[in-house]
Design an enzyme around this catalytic site. Structure first.
Site, mmCIF file in Angstrom:
data_model
loop_
_atom_site.group_PDB
_atom_site.id
_atom_site.type_symbol
_atom_site.label_atom_id
_atom_site.label_comp_id
_atom_site.label_asym_id
_atom_site.label_seq_id
_atom_site.Cartn_x
_atom_site.Cartn_y
_atom_site.Cartn_z
ATOM 1 N N THR A 124 36.564 -24.732 -126.248
ATOM 2 C CA THR A 124 35.662 -25.735 -125.680
ATOM 3 C C THR A 124 36.439 -27.038 -125.523
ATOM 4 O O THR A 124 36.933 -27.589 -126.509
ATOM 5 C CB THR A 124 34.458 -25.947 -126.623
ATOM 6 O OG1 THR A 124 33.820 -24.683 -126.823
ATOM 7 C CG2 THR A 124 33.472 -26.948 -126.060
ATOM 8 N N GLU A 157 33.169 -20.025 -123.834
ATOM 9 C CA GLU A 157 32.594 -18.938 -124.627
ATOM 10 C C GLU A 157 31.259 -19.397 -125.214
ATOM 11 O O GLU A 157 31.152 -20.503 -125.728
ATOM 12 C CB GLU A 157 33.572 -18.547 -125.744
ATOM 13 C CG GLU A 157 33.096 -17.395 -126.591
ATOM 14 C CD GLU A 157 32.599 -16.219 -125.750
ATOM 15 O OE1 GLU A 157 33.373 -15.703 -124.915
ATOM 16 O OE2 GLU A 157 31.427 -15.830 -125.913
ATOM 17 N N ALA A 258 12.056 -25.745 -136.864
ATOM 18 C CA ALA A 258 12.331 -26.975 -137.617
ATOM 19 C C ALA A 258 12.961 -26.612 -138.955
ATOM 20 O O ALA A 258 12.735 -25.537 -139.495
ATOM 21 C CB ALA A 258 11.031 -27.726 -137.836
ATOM 22 N N CYS A 266 30.670 -26.015 -134.022
ATOM 23 C CA CYS A 266 30.559 -26.401 -132.606
ATOM 24 C C CYS A 266 29.634 -27.582 -132.329
ATOM 25 O O CYS A 266 30.093 -28.602 -131.811
ATOM 26 C CB CYS A 266 30.125 -25.201 -131.786
ATOM 27 S SG CYS A 266 31.401 -23.942 -131.713
#
Ligand SMILES: NC(=O)c1ccc[n+]([C@@H]2O[C@H](COP(=O)([O-])OP(=O)(O)OC[C@H]3O[C@@H](n4cnc5c(N)ncnc54)[C@H](O)[C@@H]3O)[C@@H](O)[C@H]2O)c1
Length: 441
Positions: A124, A157, A258, A266
């Site tokens: 990323t 990904e 919640a 990530c």
């Protein structure tokens, strides 16, 4: 195809093993010898359902080999996936170091070999990284030109840890960011046999798709955590609220539970990296900042409930059982897990913490160490003589515990349900002092 993987963490190893399961010949490289030894012996260094089986059959079929010799992998592969980490720097920005190092390595080998290869960034990366950093580094090191001397692409990904193999093999979509047809065709060959919509875009849009997806999901959870905190004040119940709201197909019931917040490798770093970049652009991304702030405060909601339940007794010298350490179930990943701030605060306030997790204890020991912190291997042991218990990670081992275990083992049966997994009415009827995130009655 001959596929090379640089970096055999969650993404690299799952990508390599899954592509090998489709008949490709895969070479995996990592700089950590222990990871490589373990992979070559057929044992994944990370815990992922189904990964060991696929790895072992790939090894048996001679479709996968792992090595610390990164150059060897680059030399002997036609398509190379860069899967190294992209962690945060202290200021929140993305650390380009590992991606740059991989790109330099690739460029050096391309210079010697002068053979057309396709380089795919799977890590990323901040939008623009593939085109403006990785491509120019490879060009500079190799003397070759992108598109003519080598292909360049970006393939984000979307796998989720815990169900990574399944997510990789059966993706919602495959995003391929390329600037030329040849690279696109080669990428489509890599994904031959995958049944999924293919989204073909430019590399920068591919990078942005990943950030938009991750930051949206993180924001969605933070939004419902804020709703949960309000629901408690309104003396309502967030569980029934999210259930009804999620029935609206425009919203969907996914990713709105919640609780005590998100963690992992990530969401936190991606949201911080995008925030940092937006500040550089002079844009104040108020929504992203709010999602992050809400998340950072959310683990302490569990401690607030605990203190309210303990009343005057306070936390000092109390034995508190913590059920679950990993940032989510079915993984041993402890990166940015909410258990860390919760345990640290409990210890700071003088509590004695007895924590357990089915598989993350060894990882947790690397991050948490205190004379008043004990790790035990079962919920039963953790709950024995505990003054209260906090459910932190919703492992199925901890979400279906028999009520007797709380009543018979604990000194006082206080359960703080950080994931809203137990039926509060039933628990209270049976004599459990139950408090849940987002439960105002
Ligand atoms: N973990 C996830 O769930 C997930 C999901 C989607 C995307 N991503 C992204 O994928 C990337 C990788 O994430 P991860 O969780 O697999 O990271 P990770 O930290 O588990 O693995 C990265 C691996 O790369 C290795 N490495 C670093 N530099 C190297 C080099 N020069 N040569 C060879 N190996 C090298 C490291 O030793 C490590 O094993 C990140 O950008 C992450 O944001 C992760």
């Amino acid at each position: 195809m001959n596929i090379g993987i640089i970096g055999t963490g969650y993404v690299g190893l799952v990508t390599g093993v899954c592509l090998a399961s489709k008949g490709n010949k895969v070479l995996c490289a990592d700089i950590i010898p222990e990871k490589i030894d373990s992979i070559n012996k057929g044992f994944s260094p990370i815990f992922e359902e189904g990964l060991d089986d696929l790895l072992q059959s790939a090894l048996e079929n001679k479709l996968l080999e792992a090595t610390t010799d990164v150059d060897y992998v680059i030399k002997n592969s036609d398509v190379i996936f860069i899967c190294v980490g992209t962690p945060s720097l202290p200021n929140g920005s993305m650390n380009y170091e590992y991606v740059e190092e991989a790109a330099k390595n690739i460029g050096r080998i391309l210079k010697k070999q002068q053979k057309f290869k396709v380089i795919i960034v799977k890590s990323t990366c901040i939008p623009g990284t593939t085109t403006n950093h990785v491509g120019p580094i490879i060009e500079q090191e190799s003397g070759l030109k992108v598109q003519f001397g080598f292909g360049l692409g970006m393939n984000p990904e979307f796998l989720r840890e815990g169900v990574a193999v399944n997510d990789f093999l059966y993706p919602d979509r495959v995003v391929i960011g390329v600037s030329d047809e040849n690279t696109k065709d080669i990428m489509m060959q890599c994904y031959a046999g995958f049944i999924a919509p293919f989204v073909i875009v430019d590399p920068t849009s591919a990078e942005m798709i990943k950030y938009a997806a991750n930051t949206f999901l993180a924001t969605k959870i933070s939004f419902f955590n804020e709703m949960a905190n309000l629901a408690e004040k309104f003396e309502a119940d967030i569980s029934v609220i999210t259930e009804a709201v999620g029935m609206d197909h425009r919203i969907s019931e996914k990713f709105m539970n919640a609780g005590i917040g998100w963690g992992g490798s990530c969401f936190p770093k991606d949201i911080r990296a995008l925030l940092h970049k937006s500040r550089e652009f002079g844009i104040s991304s108020k929504l992203l900042q709010a999602a992050l702030d809400t998340n950072e405060a959310q683990p302490f909601e569990a401690i607030r409930l605990l203190k309210e339940e303990l009343g005057e007794e306070k936390l000092k010298n109390k034995r508190i059982a913590v059920l679950g350490l990993a940032f989510k179930p079915n993984t041993n990943d402890m990166r940015e897990a909410p258990s860390i701030p919760i345990i640290n605060l409990l210890l700071k306030e003088g509590a004695r913490v007895v924590a357990t997790d089915p598989i993350a204890i060894e990882e947790a020991k690397k991050m948490l160490n205190h004379k008043n912190l004990e790790f035990v291997t079962s919920a039963d042991e953790a709950l024995t003589e505990a003054d209260a218990c906090v459910l932190v990670t919703e492992w199925s081992d901890y979400t279906h515990l028999p009520i007797e275990i709380f009543l018979e083992k604990m000194k006082s049966p206080i359960l703080i349900d950080g994931r809203r997994k137990y039926d509060y009415e039933k628990m209270r009827e049976e004599g459990i002092r139950y408090r849940g995130i987002g439960l105002g009655h």
